[in-house]
Design a protein around this motif. Structure first.
Motif, PDB file in Angstrom:
ATOM      1  N   GLY A  48       0.524  -1.520  -0.394  1.00 54.97           N
ATOM      2  CA  GLY A  48      -0.159   0.186   0.422  1.00 54.97           C
ATOM      3  C   GLY A  48       0.963   1.312  -0.112  1.00 54.97           C
ATOM      4  O   GLY A  48       2.101   1.278  -0.876  1.00 54.97           O
ATOM      5  N   VAL A  49       0.798   2.171   0.902  1.00 54.08           N
ATOM      6  CA  VAL A  49       1.337   3.315   0.584  1.00 54.08           C
ATOM      7  C   VAL A  49       1.564   4.086   2.039  1.00 54.08           C
ATOM      8  O   VAL A  49       1.358   3.358   3.107  1.00 54.08           O
ATOM      9  CB  VAL A  49       0.319   4.964   0.620  1.00 54.08           C
ATOM     10  CG1 VAL A  49      -0.034   4.097  -1.044  1.00 54.08           C
ATOM     11  CG2 VAL A  49      -0.813   4.869   1.402  1.00 54.08           C
ATOM     12  N   ASN A  50       2.847   4.769   2.664  1.00 54.70           N
ATOM     13  CA  ASN A  50       3.250   5.459   4.046  1.00 54.70           C
ATOM     14  C   ASN A  50       2.785   6.374   4.487  1.00 54.70           C
ATOM     15  O   ASN A  50       2.053   7.192   3.532  1.00 54.70           O
ATOM     16  CB  ASN A  50       4.758   5.601   3.914  1.00 54.70           C
ATOM     17  CG  ASN A  50       5.365   6.020   2.232  1.00 54.70           C
ATOM     18  OD1 ASN A  50       4.916   7.342   2.082  1.00 54.70           O
ATOM     19  ND2 ASN A  50       6.737   5.570   2.449  1.00 54.70           N
ATOM     20  N   ALA A  51       3.068   6.736   5.578  1.00 52.25           N
ATOM     21  CA  ALA A  51       2.104   8.549   5.819  1.00 52.25           C
ATOM     22  C   ALA A  51       2.646   9.242   5.181  1.00 52.25           C
ATOM     23  O   ALA A  51       1.860  10.367   4.428  1.00 52.25           O
ATOM     24  CB  ALA A  51       3.073   8.442   7.199  1.00 52.25           C
ATOM     25  N   THR A  52       3.872   9.442   3.924  1.00 55.06           N
ATOM     26  CA  THR A  52       3.817  10.748   3.519  1.00 55.06           C
ATOM     27  C   THR A  52       3.472  10.522   2.381  1.00 55.06           C
ATOM     28  O   THR A  52       2.858  11.944   1.663  1.00 55.06           O
ATOM     29  CB  THR A  52       5.870  10.766   3.309  1.00 55.06           C
ATOM     30  OG1 THR A  52       6.524  10.113   3.415  1.00 55.06           O
ATOM     31  CG2 THR A  52       6.361  11.376   1.567  1.00 55.06           C
ATOM     32  N   LEU A  53       2.990   9.555   1.901  1.00 53.31           N
ATOM     33  CA  LEU A  53       1.965   9.636   0.162  1.00 53.31           C
ATOM     34  C   LEU A  53       1.205   9.888   1.144  1.00 53.31           C
ATOM     35  O   LEU A  53      -0.081  10.429   0.502  1.00 53.31           O
ATOM     36  CB  LEU A  53       2.201   7.835  -0.107  1.00 53.31           C
ATOM     37  CG  LEU A  53       3.548   7.787  -0.186  1.00 53.31           C
ATOM     38  CD1 LEU A  53       3.819   6.171  -0.359  1.00 53.31           C
ATOM     39  CD2 LEU A  53       3.936   8.941  -1.879  1.00 53.31           C
ATOM     40  N   ARG A  54       0.131   9.472   2.186  1.00 54.65           N
ATOM     41  CA  ARG A  54      -1.526   9.573   2.283  1.00 54.65           C
ATOM     42  C   ARG A  54      -0.762  11.553   3.108  1.00 54.65           C
ATOM     43  O   ARG A  54      -2.273  11.761   2.513  1.00 54.65           O
ATOM     44  CB  ARG A  54      -1.495   9.381   4.045  1.00 54.65           C
ATOM     45  CG  ARG A  54      -1.724   7.920   3.541  1.00 54.65           C
ATOM     46  CD  ARG A  54      -1.958   6.149   4.638  1.00 54.65           C
ATOM     47  NE  ARG A  54      -2.287   5.840   4.968  1.00 54.65           N
ATOM     48  CZ  ARG A  54      -2.706   4.842   4.414  1.00 54.65           C
ATOM     49  NH1 ARG A  54      -4.150   5.619   4.128  1.00 54.65           N
ATOM     50  NH2 ARG A  54      -3.125   3.599   3.615  1.00 54.65           N
ATOM     51  N   ALA A  55       0.447  11.975   2.836  1.00 55.91           N
ATOM     52  CA  ALA A  55       0.058  12.987   3.805  1.00 55.91           C
ATOM     53  C   ALA A  55       0.041  13.961   2.607  1.00 55.91           C
ATOM     54  O   ALA A  55      -0.879  15.200   2.404  1.00 55.91           O
ATOM     55  CB  ALA A  55       0.758  13.182   4.421  1.00 55.91           C
ATOM     56  N   ASP A  56       0.265  13.427   1.644  1.00 57.47           N
ATOM     57  CA  ASP A  56       0.316  14.340   0.287  1.00 57.47           C
ATOM     58  C   ASP A  56      -0.919  13.789  -1.201  1.00 57.47           C
ATOM     59  O   ASP A  56      -0.873  14.428  -2.353  1.00 57.47           O
ATOM     60  CB  ASP A  56       1.828  13.661  -0.636  1.00 57.47           C
ATOM     61  CG  ASP A  56       2.297  14.653  -1.662  1.00 57.47           C
ATOM     62  OD1 ASP A  56       1.876  15.957  -1.921  1.00 57.47           O
ATOM     63  OD2 ASP A  56       2.960  14.808  -3.204  1.00 57.47           O
ATOM     64  N   ALA A  71      -9.518   4.122  -3.563  1.00 56.84           N
ATOM     65  CA  ALA A  71     -11.060   5.161  -3.728  1.00 56.84           C
ATOM     66  C   ALA A  71     -10.529   6.768  -2.705  1.00 56.84           C
ATOM     67  O   ALA A  71     -10.508   7.359  -3.123  1.00 56.84           O
ATOM     68  CB  ALA A  71     -11.602   4.589  -3.186  1.00 56.84           C
ATOM     69  N   HIS A  72      -9.743   6.620  -1.284  1.00 60.98           N
ATOM     70  CA  HIS A  72      -9.891   7.967  -1.240  1.00 60.98           C
ATOM     71  C   HIS A  72      -8.668   9.067  -1.165  1.00 60.98           C
ATOM     72  O   HIS A  72      -8.916  10.226  -1.170  1.00 60.98           O
ATOM     73  CB  HIS A  72      -9.929   7.512   0.342  1.00 60.98           C
ATOM     74  CG  HIS A  72      -9.091   8.084   1.646  1.00 60.98           C
ATOM     75  ND1 HIS A  72     -10.310   9.110   1.661  1.00 60.98           N
ATOM     76  CD2 HIS A  72      -7.968   8.513   2.521  1.00 60.98           C
ATOM     77  CE1 HIS A  72      -9.701  10.009   3.266  1.00 60.98           C
ATOM     78  NE2 HIS A  72      -8.463   9.869   3.071  1.00 60.98           N
ATOM     79  N   LEU A  73      -7.411   7.872  -2.087  1.00 60.40           N
ATOM     80  CA  LEU A  73      -6.278   9.097  -2.582  1.00 60.40           C
ATOM     81  C   LEU A  73      -6.507   9.383  -3.867  1.00 60.40           C
ATOM     82  O   LEU A  73      -5.885  10.431  -4.301  1.00 60.40           O
ATOM     83  CB  LEU A  73      -5.463   7.999  -2.684  1.00 60.40           C
ATOM     84  CG  LEU A  73      -4.550   7.690  -0.743  1.00 60.40           C
ATOM     85  CD1 LEU A  73      -3.401   6.588  -0.982  1.00 60.40           C
ATOM     86  CD2 LEU A  73      -4.182   8.120  -0.172  1.00 60.40           C
ATOM     87  N   THR A  74      -7.846   8.768  -4.144  1.00 56.34           N
ATOM     88  CA  THR A  74      -8.230   9.876  -5.524  1.00 56.34           C
ATOM     89  C   THR A  74      -8.658  10.912  -5.355  1.00 56.34           C
ATOM     90  O   THR A  74      -9.595  11.422  -4.753  1.00 56.34           O
ATOM     91  CB  THR A  74      -8.726   8.844  -6.245  1.00 56.34           C
ATOM     92  OG1 THR A  74      -7.620   7.680  -6.642  1.00 56.34           O
ATOM     93  CG2 THR A  74      -9.272   8.788  -7.604  1.00 56.34           C
ATOM     94  N   ALA A  75      -8.244  12.330  -6.325  1.00 61.86           N
ATOM     95  CA  ALA A  75      -9.222  13.115  -5.766  1.00 61.86           C
ATOM     96  C   ALA A  75      -9.876  13.482  -6.810  1.00 61.86           C
ATOM     97  O   ALA A  75     -10.642  12.779  -7.888  1.00 61.86           O
ATOM     98  CB  ALA A  75      -8.166  14.354  -6.966  1.00 61.86           C
TER      99      ALA A  75
END
Length: 286
Positions: free
Chosen positions: A204-212, A235-239
């Motif tokens: 998946g993704v880390n905290a840095t990628l979630r923050a961006d 779905a959550h990370l997609t604009a």
């Protein structure tokens, strides 16, 4: 190194592929399935030693008794690299993917992506990578995504293609250090290192990628089960208005992935099938 090969109908090959890919631990270091003709499919698995090769053969026979897997010992060479050497350029819409020897002869007017033969997945020749590049071509007809996330980036080819098409920044994720190194080296070779970086993540993704977040485009060319498991995160990370391009799934696995993502509010806007593999393009509503 040993190669275990089998030919047969799609259902038997796909069942054996599933068994080898999801065994934990799997005796296969790598496994691939592809369509060779209208009714002929081929499975190739690779194992480090004879015991693992026999274990692969046994698992194939246990899952699909009608197949006749053959074990062949290979010379002690880097067969991933050897298998990619001399491959023809891949033409995917505006993009052309090839090694340096072939890019020099590439078609004018194409966007060149330099990917040399190497151990990281993603030269454009595999049906999943090619499907994602075709999916990117579809997205670019709608607009130019500015921020890109590439989960399971492999060689980095998809993120590099997005940057060369106008994206300002792309992040990649990989689960091992060697793949991270290769992806970052490819970014440098393609002169996009200032806009693309790959991180090693456990999945998946880390905290840095979630923050961006959010991202205008998310690639995930991985495997069927992680695609479904990561659905809420992606779905959550997609604009809003952004796109998601998924691959790494065999054609028969497509409905479950489609249902998962449409269940999280995304709309399927394009489907690409290459060599028995499916790539899906979704869009998140504004």
């Amino acid at each position: 190194m040993y190669q275990i090969s089998a030919k047969g109908p799609r259902e038997a090959i796909e069942a054996a592929w599933d068994a080898l890919a999801w065994a934990d631990p799997s005796p296969a270091g790598a496994v691939d399935a592809k369509e060779e003709g209208r009714h002929a499919w081929r499975l190739d698995a690779y194992a480090e030693d004879a015991d693992d090769a026999e274990a692969c053969k046994a698992l194939i026979l246990e899952t699909s008794p009608d197949l006749n897997p053959v074990v062949e010992e290979l010379e002690d060479r880097d067969w991933v690299t050897v298998s990619l050497e001399g491959l023809p350029p891949v033409d995917a819409g505006r993009f052309i993917v090839a090694g340096s020897h072939a890019l020099a002869k590439s078609a004018p007017g194409k966007t060149p992506i330099l990917i040399e033969a190497g151990p990281a997945f993603g030269t454009g020749h595999h049906g999943t990578t090619l499907g994602c590049l075709i999916g990117l071509e579809h997205v670019l007809k709608v607009g130019r995504p500015q921020k890109v996330l590439d989960i399971g980036t492999g060689s980095g080819v998809l993120a590099i293609a997005a940057i060369k098409a106008g994206s300002k920044r792309a992040w990649g994720t990989e689960i091992d250090a060697d793949s991270v190194r290769v992806a970052n080296e490819n970014a440098a070779k393609n002169h996009v290192a200032n806009a693309f970086k790959t991180f090693e993540t456990a999945g998946g993704v880390n905290a840095t990628l979630r923050a961006d977040a959010p991202y205008d485009l998310v690639f995930a060319n991985i495997l069927f089960r992680p695609l479904v498991g990561l659905c809420p995160t992606i779905a959550h990370l997609t604009a809003p208005g952004g796109h998601v391009i998924l691959s790494g799934l065999l054609a028969h696995q497509e409905p479950l992935v489609r249902d998962a993502y449409t269940g999280h509010g995304l709309s399927l806007v394009k489907r690409i099938r290459k060599d028995g593999w499916a790539s899906l393009v979704f869009r998140k509503p504004h």
